[in-house]
Every structure is written in C-alpha cells, then in structure tokens.
Design a protein around this motif. Sequence first.
Motif, PDB file in Angstrom:
ATOM      1  N   GLU A 157       0.832  -1.211   0.000  1.00  0.00           N
ATOM      2  CA  GLU A 157       0.000   0.000   0.000  1.00  0.00           C
ATOM      3  C   GLU A 157       0.861   1.253   0.000  1.00  0.00           C
ATOM      4  O   GLU A 157       0.594   2.199  -0.754  1.00  0.00           O
ATOM      5  CB  GLU A 157      -0.898   0.031   1.245  1.00  0.00           C
ATOM      6  N   ASP A 250      -5.187  13.768  -4.986  1.00  0.00           N
ATOM      7  CA  ASP A 250      -6.030  13.340  -3.881  1.00  0.00           C
ATOM      8  C   ASP A 250      -5.499  13.923  -2.574  1.00  0.00           C
ATOM      9  O   ASP A 250      -4.318  13.759  -2.243  1.00  0.00           O
ATOM     10  CB  ASP A 250      -6.023  11.807  -3.826  1.00  0.00           C
ATOM     11  N   THR A 252      -6.247  13.037   0.481  1.00  0.00           N
ATOM     12  CA  THR A 252      -5.895  11.985   1.436  1.00  0.00           C
ATOM     13  C   THR A 252      -4.479  11.483   1.174  1.00  0.00           C
ATOM     14  O   THR A 252      -3.673  11.318   2.104  1.00  0.00           O
ATOM     15  CB  THR A 252      -6.891  10.825   1.344  1.00  0.00           C
ATOM     16  N   ASP A 253      -4.149  11.249  -0.097  1.00  0.00           N
ATOM     17  CA  ASP A 253      -2.782  10.847  -0.433  1.00  0.00           C
ATOM     18  C   ASP A 253      -1.778  11.905   0.027  1.00  0.00           C
ATOM     19  O   ASP A 253      -0.709  11.574   0.562  1.00  0.00           O
ATOM     20  CB  ASP A 253      -2.649  10.656  -1.940  1.00  0.00           C
ATOM     21  N   MET A 306      -8.939  10.012   7.776  1.00  0.00           N
ATOM     22  CA  MET A 306      -9.149  10.188   6.335  1.00  0.00           C
ATOM     23  C   MET A 306      -9.138   8.870   5.571  1.00  0.00           C
ATOM     24  O   MET A 306      -9.702   8.776   4.470  1.00  0.00           O
ATOM     25  CB  MET A 306      -8.077  11.114   5.758  1.00  0.00           C
ATOM     26  N   THR A 307      -8.478   7.841   6.107  1.00  0.00           N
ATOM     27  CA  THR A 307      -8.318   6.580   5.381  1.00  0.00           C
ATOM     28  C   THR A 307      -9.281   5.491   5.835  1.00  0.00           C
ATOM     29  O   THR A 307      -9.216   4.363   5.339  1.00  0.00           O
ATOM     30  CB  THR A 307      -6.876   6.060   5.537  1.00  0.00           C
ATOM     31  N   ASP A 309     -12.323   4.718   5.234  1.00  0.00           N
ATOM     32  CA  ASP A 309     -13.112   4.076   4.174  1.00  0.00           C
ATOM     33  C   ASP A 309     -12.454   4.236   2.820  1.00  0.00           C
ATOM     34  O   ASP A 309     -13.137   4.201   1.788  1.00  0.00           O
ATOM     35  CB  ASP A 309     -14.533   4.677   4.143  1.00  0.00           C
ATOM     36  N   ARG A 310     -11.156   4.345   2.815  1.00  0.00           N
ATOM     37  CA  ARG A 310     -10.445   4.615   1.564  1.00  0.00           C
ATOM     38  C   ARG A 310      -9.857   3.326   0.999  1.00  0.00           C
ATOM     39  O   ARG A 310      -8.934   2.751   1.576  1.00  0.00           O
ATOM     40  CB  ARG A 310      -9.352   5.647   1.813  1.00  0.00           C
ATOM     41  N   ARG A 314      -6.558   1.105   3.493  1.00  0.00           N
ATOM     42  CA  ARG A 314      -7.171   0.605   4.733  1.00  0.00           C
ATOM     43  C   ARG A 314      -6.120   0.021   5.670  1.00  0.00           C
ATOM     44  O   ARG A 314      -6.278   0.078   6.886  1.00  0.00           O
ATOM     45  CB  ARG A 314      -8.253  -0.421   4.399  1.00  0.00           C
ATOM     46  N   HIS A 317      -4.712   2.864   7.440  1.00  0.00           N
ATOM     47  CA  HIS A 317      -5.662   3.290   8.471  1.00  0.00           C
ATOM     48  C   HIS A 317      -5.447   2.495   9.761  1.00  0.00           C
ATOM     49  O   HIS A 317      -5.366   3.080  10.854  1.00  0.00           O
ATOM     50  CB  HIS A 317      -7.096   3.091   7.987  1.00  0.00           C
TER      51      HIS A 317
END
Length: 342
Positions: A157, A250, A252-253, A306-307, A309-310, A314, A317
């Motif tokens: 990931e 993005d 979140t990234d 932020m992660t 539900d990404r 996950r 997260h």
Amino acid sequence: MWTQLPFGEGLRAALGPPRGPRRLESSPRSRVWRVELAGTPAVVKQLVAGPGAEERYAREVAALRIASRAEPAVVPALLGTDPGERVLVLAHVDHRPPPREWIVGYAKALARLHATGVPADAGLLPAWSGPTQGDADSFLHLAETLGVTVAPGVPAELTALVGRLDRAGGHALLHGDPCPGNDLHTRGGVTFIDFEQASLGNGLTELAYVRIGFPTCWCVTKAAPALLDRAETAYRTTWKALTGTDPEADLTDACAGWLLRGDALVERARRGTVDHLARIPDHDWTWGTVSARQRLAHRLGVVAGMTADRPGLRGLHTVSTDLRRAMAARWPSLGPVPADRP
C-alpha cells in the motif's frame, strides 16, 4: 560587515539611494532590512552565503516572477535584484494580526498563488519531490518498534502511495514552506513571502498543510472540522474559478505522504541528516510550539480519520490508528497540538 546594507551601484542606479536602513528579524539563512526608496518603504533581503544559497536565491526570484501574474497580488512586488550578492529588493507589505478564522483566507490565497503556474513554466523551478520508499520503510519500522502489527499488505500500500505522489505531477507554483509567518495578512488579503523552497507540482500537497498541521513549520495548529471544510472548499472553488478545472490528485494521499516524512519533524537545517522517525521511541524534542511526538500523533490521527473508508489505504488506516494508540499508552502525558496559531 554583517550589518552593512548590500545595496550596490546597479540597484542604486535603478532604484535610487536607500534611506534609513533598519535590520528586521529573519532566519539564519538570510539578512533582511527595511529601507526607504524615494520615500516609499521597501525590503532588502540577502541570502547568506553557504551550501545551497545560489539555488535558494534562484528559486525565490523565479517564484516571485511567476507569482506576480496574480491580480490582486499574492506576493510583494519584486523591485530589483543583484544576483552576484544574492539580493532581492521587494515592496514593503503592511500586515496585521490574522483573523481568528485565518485559514479560510489563507487557503483562498494559496489557490491563487498555485494557479499562477502554467505548463510553460517547466524548468524555471524544480519539480516537487515527495516521500520516498525509504520514508515508507522507516514509518513501518517505527510502527513495529512500538509494538504495532503491520499486516502483510501494508508495505505494498505504501509503495503504491509513494508512486502515486511521485506521478501526481502538476504545474502549480508551490511555495515550499507556506507556514504561519510566511503569510502576511493585509486589508486586501494574504501575501506570501520567503520562496526559497519553491517548486512546481500539485497544489494539494500544500492545501494538505491546513489539515495535517503545517508539517514543515515551527507552529502546528489543529482547526475545527467545520473550519477545515470551509478552508478546503475556498481553495477548490478559487482554483476552479481561475483554471476552469478541479484540483487533480487526492488530498488523502497528500496528507498520508506528509505522515511518512520523518524530515517533517525537524527544522530545515536538520533535514536529510538522520532517520528522525527512528529517534521517536527513545527521544522527543521540541521544535516551535510542539514536540516531535505531538506532531506525529496529530498526523496519525488525521490520516487514520481520512483513510477509514479509503480503498487502497485501509492497511495504513489500521497502522495509523494502532500506532497512535500505542504512543498514547507509552507516553500518556502527550497532549494535543494547539487550536490557534501563536
């Protein structure tokens, strides 16, 4: 002499003689004076000789010239330069204390700054560089050192995350250090100064500052969620109005990328020297308003949220959630970062 104003004959011929020079506070990398030119206040900045000084000077000059396209202005006017002495002469900007909800106007001005960059600017400034695979490996090593289980899929990931950030591209004019203190709040809006780390890239890497807590800055803040939403909306709306497009990449990234960077736990002079994440288990240190462990715990909380539900993050997260919990158990006195800037 350290106090001698570096205002050579070329600048005097173009701008006239400076009057009433007065030293201003600055970083160790520069010397700054306020002067009067034909009765108008101006600022003289000289970058101190040393490793990287020529590059930092070139970046600042290039960034100021690109940013001058913005109307109204988001940077001081560049009145003159002396490359041989690494001197810039800038219009003086009157500023005042920022309002309580300052990050909304800050984010809007940041979008306006970013939007001054165009594809034809490629080569005028370096491309932005993100976290490396080494940063990702250091982060996972820290998690394991503090007793956090890293699932088998998490390294992949993070490798994919590093790759996405590297490919994000973009031609936005990035400030490089858009910190509280490098933003001057005026009656007309926000003006940015100190572009020694400017680059070209994706604007979301700097929009992330307001949520992740100003990662390259001495002062860290945690704004209320509703205020963060307003700031991010102001950025996106302003960017689209100026460019006709939605911001790419993005957020979140971008925030996750700042989490991985151990160098974002120390001031600039100490970056690139050691693995700062590896120091966290045995050492804590204060930079500005918070400690390194506070900075890291705040970023972990942001990224965990932020992660949740990404897809594709996950595993990060889970690691972020568990690592933040492990830090709280190991150092129970670890407090939150401030809500307001000093």
